[in-house]
Design a protein around this motif. Structure first.
Motif, PDB file in Angstrom:
ATOM      1  N   MET A 187      11.815  -2.801   4.832  1.00 50.18           N
ATOM      2  CA  MET A 187      11.224  -4.091   5.178  1.00 50.18           C
ATOM      3  C   MET A 187      12.223  -5.220   4.940  1.00 50.18           C
ATOM      4  O   MET A 187      12.354  -6.141   5.757  1.00 50.18           O
ATOM      5  N   VAL A 188      12.935  -5.144   3.824  1.00 49.82           N
ATOM      6  CA  VAL A 188      13.959  -6.155   3.543  1.00 49.82           C
ATOM      7  C   VAL A 188      15.041  -6.125   4.621  1.00 49.82           C
ATOM      8  O   VAL A 188      15.529  -7.169   5.070  1.00 49.82           O
ATOM      9  N   ALA A 189      15.426  -4.913   5.042  1.00 53.15           N
ATOM     10  CA  ALA A 189      16.444  -4.789   6.094  1.00 53.15           C
ATOM     11  C   ALA A 189      15.968  -5.435   7.392  1.00 53.15           C
ATOM     12  O   ALA A 189      16.748  -6.094   8.097  1.00 53.15           O
ATOM     13  N   MET A 190      14.694  -5.272   7.722  1.00 48.42           N
ATOM     14  CA  MET A 190      14.169  -5.892   8.933  1.00 48.42           C
ATOM     15  C   MET A 190      14.171  -7.419   8.806  1.00 48.42           C
ATOM     16  O   MET A 190      14.528  -8.140   9.740  1.00 48.42           O
ATOM     17  N   PHE A 191      13.797  -7.927   7.629  1.00 45.76           N
ATOM     18  CA  PHE A 191      13.843  -9.369   7.400  1.00 45.76           C
ATOM     19  C   PHE A 191      15.269  -9.898   7.529  1.00 45.76           C
ATOM     20  O   PHE A 191      15.500 -10.982   8.072  1.00 45.76           O
ATOM     21  N   GLU A 192      16.233  -9.146   7.023  1.00 47.68           N
ATOM     22  CA  GLU A 192      17.633  -9.574   7.127  1.00 47.68           C
ATOM     23  C   GLU A 192      18.076  -9.646   8.585  1.00 47.68           C
ATOM     24  O   GLU A 192      18.827 -10.553   8.973  1.00 47.68           O
ATOM     25  N   ASN A 193      17.618  -8.701   9.387  1.00 42.47           N
ATOM     26  CA  ASN A 193      17.947  -8.745  10.818  1.00 42.47           C
ATOM     27  C   ASN A 193      17.320  -9.970  11.484  1.00 42.47           C
ATOM     28  O   ASN A 193      17.915 -10.582  12.375  1.00 42.47           O
ATOM     29  N   PHE A 194      16.102 -10.309  11.058  1.00 42.87           N
ATOM     30  CA  PHE A 194      15.464 -11.509  11.589  1.00 42.87           C
ATOM     31  C   PHE A 194      16.274 -12.758  11.239  1.00 42.87           C
ATOM     32  O   PHE A 194      16.529 -13.610  12.096  1.00 42.87           O
ATOM     33  N   ASP A 244      17.305 -12.542  -2.983  1.00 41.21           N
ATOM     34  CA  ASP A 244      18.014 -13.780  -3.328  1.00 41.21           C
ATOM     35  C   ASP A 244      19.016 -14.154  -2.240  1.00 41.21           C
ATOM     36  O   ASP A 244      19.162 -15.338  -1.893  1.00 41.21           O
ATOM     37  N   ARG A 245      19.690 -13.154  -1.712  1.00 42.95           N
ATOM     38  CA  ARG A 245      20.638 -13.419  -0.628  1.00 42.95           C
ATOM     39  C   ARG A 245      19.907 -13.909   0.619  1.00 42.95           C
ATOM     40  O   ARG A 245      20.360 -14.824   1.315  1.00 42.95           O
ATOM     41  N   LEU A 246      18.760 -13.313   0.880  1.00 41.49           N
ATOM     42  CA  LEU A 246      17.949 -13.734   2.022  1.00 41.49           C
ATOM     43  C   LEU A 246      17.499 -15.185   1.856  1.00 41.49           C
ATOM     44  O   LEU A 246      17.572 -15.989   2.792  1.00 41.49           O
ATOM     45  N   PHE A 247      17.048 -15.542   0.656  1.00 44.78           N
ATOM     46  CA  PHE A 247      16.607 -16.911   0.394  1.00 44.78           C
ATOM     47  C   PHE A 247      17.761 -17.897   0.524  1.00 44.78           C
ATOM     48  O   PHE A 247      17.576 -19.021   0.993  1.00 44.78           O
ATOM     49  N   SER A 248      18.933 -17.483   0.113  1.00 47.04           N
ATOM     50  CA  SER A 248      20.100 -18.355   0.226  1.00 47.04           C
ATOM     51  C   SER A 248      20.427 -18.642   1.691  1.00 47.04           C
ATOM     52  O   SER A 248      20.758 -19.782   2.057  1.00 47.04           O
ATOM     53  N   LYS A 302      13.825  -5.321  -4.754  1.00 50.38           N
ATOM     54  CA  LYS A 302      15.081  -5.696  -4.096  1.00 50.38           C
ATOM     55  C   LYS A 302      15.383  -7.164  -4.384  1.00 50.38           C
ATOM     56  O   LYS A 302      15.507  -7.976  -3.468  1.00 50.38           O
ATOM     57  N   ASP A 303      15.517  -7.491  -5.661  1.00 50.36           N
ATOM     58  CA  ASP A 303      15.698  -8.893  -6.020  1.00 50.36           C
ATOM     59  C   ASP A 303      17.028  -9.457  -5.539  1.00 50.36           C
ATOM     60  O   ASP A 303      17.108 -10.612  -5.104  1.00 50.36           O
ATOM     61  N   VAL A 304      18.103  -8.667  -5.595  1.00 50.73           N
ATOM     62  CA  VAL A 304      19.412  -9.147  -5.166  1.00 50.73           C
ATOM     63  C   VAL A 304      19.404  -9.448  -3.672  1.00 50.73           C
ATOM     64  O   VAL A 304      19.872 -10.512  -3.219  1.00 50.73           O
ATOM     65  N   GLU A 305      18.877  -8.519  -2.885  1.00 48.88           N
ATOM     66  CA  GLU A 305      18.821  -8.714  -1.441  1.00 48.88           C
ATOM     67  C   GLU A 305      17.923  -9.899  -1.079  1.00 48.88           C
ATOM     68  O   GLU A 305      18.233 -10.673  -0.161  1.00 48.88           O
ATOM     69  N   CYS A 339       0.823  -1.217   0.000  1.00 48.59           N
ATOM     70  CA  CYS A 339       0.000   0.000   0.000  1.00 48.59           C
ATOM     71  C   CYS A 339       0.855   1.264   0.000  1.00 48.59           C
ATOM     72  O   CYS A 339       0.327   2.358   0.221  1.00 48.59           O
ATOM     73  N   HIS A 340       2.169   1.127  -0.177  1.00 49.15           N
ATOM     74  CA  HIS A 340       3.095   2.262  -0.255  1.00 49.15           C
ATOM     75  C   HIS A 340       3.103   3.085   1.028  1.00 49.15           C
ATOM     76  O   HIS A 340       3.250   4.310   0.993  1.00 49.15           O
ATOM     77  N   VAL A 341       2.943   2.409   2.150  1.00 54.87           N
ATOM     78  CA  VAL A 341       3.089   3.065   3.445  1.00 54.87           C
ATOM     79  C   VAL A 341       4.500   2.833   3.979  1.00 54.87           C
ATOM     80  O   VAL A 341       5.144   3.750   4.476  1.00 54.87           O
ATOM     81  N   ILE A 342       4.979   1.604   3.854  1.00 56.64           N
ATOM     82  CA  ILE A 342       6.321   1.238   4.292  1.00 56.64           C
ATOM     83  C   ILE A 342       7.204   1.028   3.076  1.00 56.64           C
ATOM     84  O   ILE A 342       6.804   0.373   2.106  1.00 56.64           O
ATOM     85  N   ALA A 343       8.397   1.559   3.120  1.00 56.14           N
ATOM     86  CA  ALA A 343       9.338   1.410   2.012  1.00 56.14           C
ATOM     87  C   ALA A 343       9.877  -0.015   1.972  1.00 56.14           C
ATOM     88  O   ALA A 343      10.221  -0.593   3.005  1.00 56.14           O
ATOM     89  N   ALA A 344       9.951  -0.568   0.764  1.00 55.25           N
ATOM     90  CA  ALA A 344      10.411  -1.947   0.605  1.00 55.25           C
ATOM     91  C   ALA A 344      11.827  -2.166   1.136  1.00 55.25           C
ATOM     92  O   ALA A 344      12.083  -3.186   1.784  1.00 55.25           O
ATOM     93  N   PRO A 345      12.787  -1.252   0.904  1.00 55.47           N
ATOM     94  CA  PRO A 345      14.149  -1.507   1.422  1.00 55.47           C
ATOM     95  C   PRO A 345      14.199  -1.662   2.938  1.00 55.47           C
ATOM     96  O   PRO A 345      14.943  -2.501   3.452  1.00 55.47           O
TER      97      PRO A 345
END
Length: 753
Positions: free
Chosen positions: A133-140, A181-185, A176-179, A125-131
Motif C-alpha cells: 500500500m505504501v508503494a502504491m502511495f509512493e507511485n501516486f 516520513d519520506r512520503l510526507f516530506s 513503515k514509518d521511514v517510508e 483488516c490484514h487483507v492487503i500488506a502495508a508495504p
C-alpha cells in the motif's frame, strides 16, 4: 406448500428441476444481497454478537467456488452501486464491509485475492500488506515530480493519498514509518511550491475573519498533520475489525501488483480545485440534547483542522450526492446520520448544504434542490432547526465581503424559502441597513429578495408583510408604463402618430398599412449629434405584439435594435421578469442580435455551437458506417455500389457544410466574448483612472460588483473560454493592462495550471 411444489414438479415432467438449475445464480445473488444488507444495518449493535448471529447464515453460503465468485460480484456491486438498495452503503459503513472481507479472507485466502476494493481500510483488516500500500502511495505521489503537466493532475493524486490516511495512516506508520516520513516530506514540498493564484476567485468571502476560507488541499493537509500529531487518534470512524484482531492477525495478506499512474494526455479533464466552506466553529455550534437548556449544552463541533470535520463532511456530501433527486429520502438520511449524538449534526448539515450551494464556479446540483432539501429538513423537525435562521443572520452580516455570484444564489434561495413559510421573517432586525447607501450589499440584498419574492406572490402581499420603514426597498408594482396612455402626454413627440398607429392596430390593419404610417413619422433626433433613432421608433410600444415583419423593418440597423431594447425597458422597467421574457422573444425571432444583447445570449450561443457540433459528429458517424457497409458489400451488383457512392458524396457535402457552420459559429462565439471582455475592461479602466486622478478609493460598491461580475463570466463559461485563451491574452489581457483587471484573468488561468 411442499405438496404444491411436488405436484408442479410431477406435472411439468421434471421441468421444475431445470428451472431451478437455471435460476440458481440469481437465487444465490438474492441471498447474498440480503445477507450483506443485514450486516450493514447492524452497525449500532455489538460486533461479536452480530457476527455470531449471522455466522449460521453465512457458512453454508460460502461452501462452493461458484458461490464465492458470486459473492465477489455481489459485494463489489453493493459497494459501488448507489441505486441497488433502498439504503445504499455510506462511507461511515466502509469499515463494516472491509471487516467482512477480512473475516472471509481469514477463512479462505483465495477470497481476498480476488477482492481489492477499499484498499486502504483492507490494510487494517490484514487483507492487503502495508508495504504494498505504501508503494502504491509512493507511485501516486511521484506524479508531483512530473514536468510540463497541469498542477490539477498532481493535486488529484495527492488528494487521493491524503483522503485515505484517516483510515489507514496509523497502521502504515506503525509498520513503515521511514517510508511514510519520506512520503510526507514529498507532499509537504509539493504543497509549498503549488501555485495558488486561483484561490481568491473561488472564495465565498474575501475576509479571512471570522473563518478562514482555505484551499481544499491546504485544509486537508493541516487536518492530517494534526491527526499525526495526535498519534492518529480520531473518534468518528467505525472500526469493527478491532473486535476480531486475534482472528485477522493470523490471515495471509496480499501484495498489490505494481501500479504506475497513466501519463498525462493533452485535453484531459481533472477535478477543479475548490475552497473549503466554513460558516461555524465550536463557539457558534453547541447543540442541545435537552429541550431548552440555558446556557446551551451538548456536543461540540470539531475544529476546522480536525480530521473528524473532514470525515463528517465527506459523509454528508456523499449522502446528498446519492439522494439528491429525492429530497424526502435525502433529508431523512441526513437526520439519521450514525453517531449524530456525538456531534452538533444540524450545524454540520446546514454548513454542508450552504457550502455546496455557494461552491464556485458552480454548485454540484441545481439550486432549487438545496431549497427543497432545507424545507424538507424543517418539516421533519418542526421548530428544532434554529441553525438555519442563525446561518441566514450570519450570511446577512457578512454580505459586505461575500462574492457577488454567491449573493445571487443566496437571494434566490432566501426568497424561495420565504415563499414556503408565508414570507415571515424578523425584518426589524435588519433595519440598520436602511440608513446605508442603497447600493451597499445589505440594502441591495433586501431589495432584490423582495423583488424575487414578488414573483412568487403579488405586490400588495409584499407591502403587507414588510414594515413601513422598509418602503424605500419595496419594489414598484409590476405595471405596464405606456407613456401615450392619456391626453396629458399630448406634448410628447410622436403622440399623434401613436394614436394613429394604435387605432390602426385596433382596426386590424395589415403590416403594409402600418409600415406606411410609420414612414411618415418624422424623426425628432435627426438634427442632433447623438445617434438617431429610426423613424417611427417613438411609438414602438404598441407594436411589441405585432408580427415579426413590422418590428424587423424598424430594426434594420444597430440603432434600431438598441432603441427597441430601450423601449422594452421603459415600458416594463417595474417588471424585470417581463423584460427578460420579451428580450428572449426578440432574440428568438431575430429582431435583435448578440451584438445588441451580450450577457443574455452567451448561453444561447453555447447551445448553438454545441448543436452544430453534434450534427457534425452524427454526420461523420453516418459516413463512417456507410463506408464500412460499402466495403462489406463490395461483391454486390454495380448499381448498389453506385447508389452507395452517391450517398457517400451527399454525406461528405453535408459534413463540409456543417464544418463551415461550426467554424462560423465558433468565430461568432469568440467575437462575442471579445466584445464582452472589452466592455468590462473599458468600464473598469475608466473607473480606475477616475479614482486615481481624483485620489479616491477604488473599492466602491460599483467596482466590487463589476469586478466580481467579470469573475462570474469567466467561471460560468470556463470550458468555452479556455478555447480562446491565446486570443484573449494577445488582444485584451496584455501585460500593459491595469493589474487589478489582469489579476482576474491570471486567477482564471491558474484554475487549470
Amino acid at each position: 406448500m411442499s405438496r404444491r411444489r411436488h405436484s408442479e414438479s410431477e406435472n411439468d415432467g421434471g421441468q421444475e428441476h431445470k428451472r431451478r438449475r437455471t435460476s440458481e445464480p440469481i437465487e444465490i445473488e438474492d441471498r447474498l444481497e440480503s445477507l450483506i444488507c443485514r450486516v450493514g444495518r447492524r452497525v449500532h449493535r455489538p460486533w461479536r454478537a452480530t457476527w455470531r448471529g449471522l455466522q449460521v447464515s453465512w457458512r453454508p453460503t460460502f461452501q462452493t467456488t461458484k458461490t464465492k465468485s458470486c459473492a465477489f460480484y455481489v459485494l463489489c456491486k453493493f459497494l459501488t452501486t448507489s441505486h441497488m438498495f433502498t439504503r445504499p452503503p455510506l462511507p461511515e459503513k466502509l469499515s463494516v464491509y472491509t471487516t467482512l472481507v477480512g473475516l472471509l479472507n481469514a477463512r479462505n485466502y483465495n477470497f481476498g485475492g480476488e477482492f481489492v476494493r477499499f484498499l486502504s481500510d483492507l490494510v487494517n483488516c490484514h487483507v492487503i500488506a502495508a508495504p504494498s500500500m505504501v508503494a502504491m502511495f509512493e507511485n501516486f505521489i511521484s506524479v508531483t515530480q512530473e514536468e510540463d503537466v497541469p498542477q490539477v493532475r498532481a493535486d488529484w493524486y495527492v488528494y487521493v493519498v491524503l483522503s485515505c490516511l484517516p483510515w489507514v495512516g496509523k497502521e502504515l506508520y506503525e509498520k513503515k514509518d521511514v517510508e511514510m516520513d519520506r512520503l510526507f516530506s514529498q507532499i509537504d514540498g509539493f504543497l509549498k511550491r503549488r501555485v495558488k493564484t486561483h484561490v481568491s476567485m473561488l472564495q465565498v468571502w474575501t475576509a479571512e475573519k471570522p473563518h478562514l476560507q482555505e484551499e481544499y488541499l491546504d485544509c486537508l493537509w493541516a487536518q492530517i498533520q494534526k491527526l499525526k500529531k495526535d498519534r492518529w487518534q480520531e473518534r468518528h470512524i467505525l472500526r469493527p475489525y478491532i473486535a476480531f484482531d486475534s482472528v485477522l492477525c493470523e490471515a495471509l495478506q496480499h501484495n498489490l501488483p505494481p501500479f504506475t499512474p497513466p501519463g498525462h494526455i493533452p485535453g484531459a479533464q481533472y477535478p477543479m480545485p475548490h475552497v473549503v466552506f466554513r460558516m461555524f466553529d465550536y463557539t457558534d455550534a453547541r447543540e442541545s440534547i435537552n429541550p431548552c437548556p440555558f446556557p446551551p449544552q451538548g456536543p461540540v463541533m470539531p475544529g476546522s483542522h480536525s480530521v473528524e470535520r473532514f470525515v463528517i463532511e465527506e459523509n454528508l456530501h456523499c449522502i446528498i450526492k446519492t439522494h439528491w433527486k429525492e429530497r424526502k429520502t435525502c433529508a431523512a438520511q441526513l437526520l439519521s446520520y450514525p453517531g449524530k449524538n456525538k456531534i452538533p449534526l444540524n450545524y454540520h448539515i446546514v454548513e454542508v448544504i450552504f457550502g455546496e450551494l455557494f461552491q464556485l464556479p458552480a454548485a454540484p446540483h441545481i439550486d432549487v434542490m438545496y431549497t427543497t432539501l432545507l424545507i424538507e429538513l424543517c418539516k421533519l423537525q418542526p421548530g428544532s432547526l434554529p441553525q438555519l435562521a442563525q446561518a441566514t443572520e450570519m450570511l446577512f452580516m457578512r454580505l459586505d465581503s461575500m462574492n457577488t455570484s454567491c449573493i445571487d444564489r443566496l437571494i434566490n434561495w432566501f426568497s424561495h424559502h420565504l415563499s414556503n413559510f408565508q414570507f415571515r421573517w424578523s425584518w426589524d432586525d435588519w433595519s440598520d441597513c436602511l440608513t446605508m447607501d442603497l447600493e451597499k450589499p445589505k440594502p441591495k440584498f433586501i431589495k432584490e429578495v423582495l423583488e424575487k419574492s414578488m414573483r412568487l406572490s403579488y405586490h400588495q402581499r409584499i407591502v403587507d408583510i414588510v414594515p413601513a420603514s422598509f418602503s424605500a426597498l419595496i419594489p414598484a408594482e409590476n405595471i405596464f408604463v405606456y407613456k401615450y396612455a392619456d391626453e396629458s402626454s399630448s406634448s410628447l413627440p410622436g403622440y399623434p402618430a401613436s394614436i394613429t398607429v394604435g387605432d390602426a392596430i385596433k382596426n386590424r390593419a395589415t403590416n403594409e398599412e402600418i409600415l406606411a404610417i410609420l414612414k411618415e413619422v418624422p424623426n425628432p433626433n435627426q438634427e442632433d449629434d447623438d445617434d438617431s433613432a429610426p423613424p417611427g421608433s417613438q411609438i414602438l410600444q404598441p407594436l411589441l405584439q405585432r408580427p415579426r415583419k413590422v418590428l424587423k423593418a424598424l430594426t434594420e440597423n444597430d440603432e434600431g435594435k438598441v432603441h427597441i431594447l430601450k423601449v422594452v425597458y421603459e415600458a416594463w422597467k417595474n417588471h424585470p421578469q417581463m423584460v427578460a421574457v420579451l428580450v428572449d422573444k426578440l432574440i428568438r425571432t431575430q429582431i435583435v442580435d448578440c451584438a445588441a444583447i451580450l450577457h443574455s445570449t452567451i448561453r444561447k450561443m453555447d447551445k448553438h455551437v454545441q448543436k452544430i457540433q453534434q450534427e457534425l459528429e452524427e454526420a461523420k458517424d453516418k459516413l463512417e458506417k456507410q463506408q464500412h457497409k460499402h466495403k462489406r458489400d463490395s461483391g454486390d451488383e454495380e448499381d448498389m455500389e453506385k447508389n452507395s457512392e452517391d450517398e457517400e458524396g451527399q454525406l461528405e457535402e453535408q459534413i463540409d457544410r456543417l464544418q463551415e457552420k461550426v467554424e462560423s459559429a465558433q468565430s461568432e462565439q469568440k467575437n462575442l466574448f471579445l466584445v464582452i471582455f472589452q466592455r468590462f475592461i473599458m468600464l473598469l479602466t475608466e473607473h480606475l483612472v477616475r479614482c486615481e486622478t481624483g485620489s479616491a478609493d477604488i473599492s466602491t460598491p460599483w467596482y466590487k460588483n463589476c469586478i466580481e461580475r467579470l469573475q462570474q463570466v469567466f467561471l460560468m463559461h470556463h470550458v468555452t473560454i479556455q478555447q480562446y485563451m491565446g486570443t484573449l491574452e494577445n488582444l485584451l489581457f496584455t501585460a500593459e493592462l491595469d493589474p487589478h483587471i489582469l489579476a482576474v484573468y491570471q486567477q482564471f488561468c491558474a484554475l487549470q495550471l
